[in-house]
Scaffold this motif. Sequence first.
Motif, PDB file in Angstrom:
ATOM      1  N   SER A  54      33.504  14.028 -44.446  1.00 29.80           N
ATOM      2  CA  SER A  54      33.838  13.935 -45.877  1.00 29.80           C
ATOM      3  C   SER A  54      33.057  12.815 -46.563  1.00 29.80           C
ATOM      4  N   THR A  55      32.780  11.747 -45.824  1.00 20.53           N
ATOM      5  CA  THR A  55      31.956  10.670 -46.404  1.00 20.53           C
ATOM      6  C   THR A  55      30.557  11.209 -46.695  1.00 20.53           C
ATOM      7  N   LEU A  56      30.057  12.033 -45.783  1.00 21.22           N
ATOM      8  CA  LEU A  56      28.724  12.618 -45.978  1.00 21.22           C
ATOM      9  C   LEU A  56      28.723  13.561 -47.189  1.00 21.22           C
ATOM     10  N   LEU A  57      29.795  14.341 -47.319  1.00 16.76           N
ATOM     11  CA  LEU A  57      29.888  15.253 -48.464  1.00 16.76           C
ATOM     12  C   LEU A  57      29.830  14.456 -49.768  1.00 16.76           C
ATOM     13  N   ARG A  58      30.536  13.326 -49.776  1.00 16.16           N
ATOM     14  CA  ARG A  58      30.523  12.482 -50.984  1.00 16.16           C
ATOM     15  C   ARG A  58      29.133  11.917 -51.231  1.00 16.16           C
ATOM     16  N   ALA A  59      28.482  11.449 -50.134  1.00 15.33           N
ATOM     17  CA  ALA A  59      27.150  10.840 -50.286  1.00 15.33           C
ATOM     18  C   ALA A  59      26.143  11.874 -50.785  1.00 15.33           C
ATOM     19  N   LEU A  60      26.226  13.086 -50.240  1.00 17.68           N
ATOM     20  CA  LEU A  60      25.267  14.128 -50.624  1.00 17.68           C
ATOM     21  C   LEU A  60      25.469  14.563 -52.070  1.00 17.68           C
ATOM     22  N   SER A  61      26.713  14.503 -52.512  1.00 19.14           N
ATOM     23  CA  SER A  61      26.998  14.994 -53.859  1.00 19.14           C
ATOM     24  C   SER A  61      27.124  13.848 -54.861  1.00 19.14           C
ATOM     25  N   HIS A  62      26.762  12.654 -54.449  1.00 17.17           N
ATOM     26  CA  HIS A  62      26.854  11.431 -55.266  1.00 17.17           C
ATOM     27  C   HIS A  62      28.218  11.328 -55.921  1.00 17.17           C
ATOM     28  N   ASP A  63      29.180  12.040 -55.364  1.00 17.38           N
ATOM     29  CA  ASP A  63      30.549  11.980 -55.852  1.00 17.38           C
ATOM     30  C   ASP A  63      30.704  12.390 -57.316  1.00 17.38           C
TER      31      ASP A  63
END
Length: 363
Positions: free
Chosen positions: A197-206
């Motif tokens: 989930s941290t990676l998902l946030r990083a990839l999507s710049h949140d």
Amino acid sequence: DRQRSDEDPDILADELALLLANLNIKVVGRIDQKRISPDPATFLGKGKVLEARELINLLGVNIVVCNDSLLPTQLHNLRSLLGVEVWDRPFVIMKIFESRAHSAEAKLQVELAMCKYEIPILKGLGKQMSQTGGGIGTRGPGETEFERHRRKLERKVVSLQRKLEQVRKRRCNSRKRRKRSNISTVAIVGYTNSGKSTLLRALSHDDEIYCADKLFATLDPKVRRVKLPGGKHVLFADTVGFIRKLPVELVAAFRATLEEVNEANLLLVVIDPLDKDPLESLTVVEETLKQIGAASIPRIIVVNKIDMIEKDQLQSLLERLSLPSGFEAVPVSALKNINISTLLKRIESSLSHIDSDVKLFTD
Ligand code: GDP
């Protein structure tokens, strides 16, 4: 002997806390038990039950979660001794699968696991009630009610199994995967705690949260739409995490819930170098992908948390990965945002290869 990560109590406790966080449950206290074998009646034993009661009162706890399987009688006894909800590890895992199951098959599998879990508990309760009830030969209070409920569940198990059979047949008949739209999907897979989930946030710049766009409003909250450096939009989907010490009864539910991965065009397999045995974890992930029929989906291995390891440690891990040709590993730190832009570029180029392969194939 080297301890395996799926036997390390700290790792297991951290993982449980993370699973509970996924269910919006916060861990406020922990009791460690060092018995050689669990107490047959209460799992915890007298002393620890008292300790747990104090902690419950002190912290205003609503749920006590045991990081292991409880026998039906232990579950029942703990509930009445502690006066709060008592869950065990399999129950937590089922709740996670329940929240992550979207396909008809996954939903049925989870429901089936829930029924099968509840039946022995009801059996245990029915027995206990009849033992504590009135004189010899009389039925205990509530016994018939438990019996009725149990029989209802048993019938439900049979009907769920029948429905599952039908869903499977239908799926075989229409092998063609339904596509939500022409937009590519990248699924993030890996163990719980590897940093998906941290990676998902990083990839999507949140910032690009799915609900901003009506088209994606029906998608699940773990799906985000991201614009790649070249301008193309893709969907990133965080998937149900692999769990250490997964009870065998839940394997089918887990696989069904993970099966949505089959719809992805590309997989990011996240591994955690801090894991006691990252290579073994990767093998388990690969084996499971094979079993759910996702072996042929192209993938990128993402070695996460590189901010926590030395350069030579990373180098040796990358060498030991011995990836088959066509596979690549990208080291990143999702938390510290290291190498994320490189990963995005790799994703973009992999997807464009896949697109052109598909074109060649259909031409
Ligand atoms: P998931 O269960 O795979 O979704 O894992 P999470 O994204 O929830 O992350 C699990 C834990 O690892 C959290 O405490 C994160 O802060 C931490 N984490 C994730 N990525 C990194 C990273 O790149 N570096 C470090 N040091 N910690 C990370």
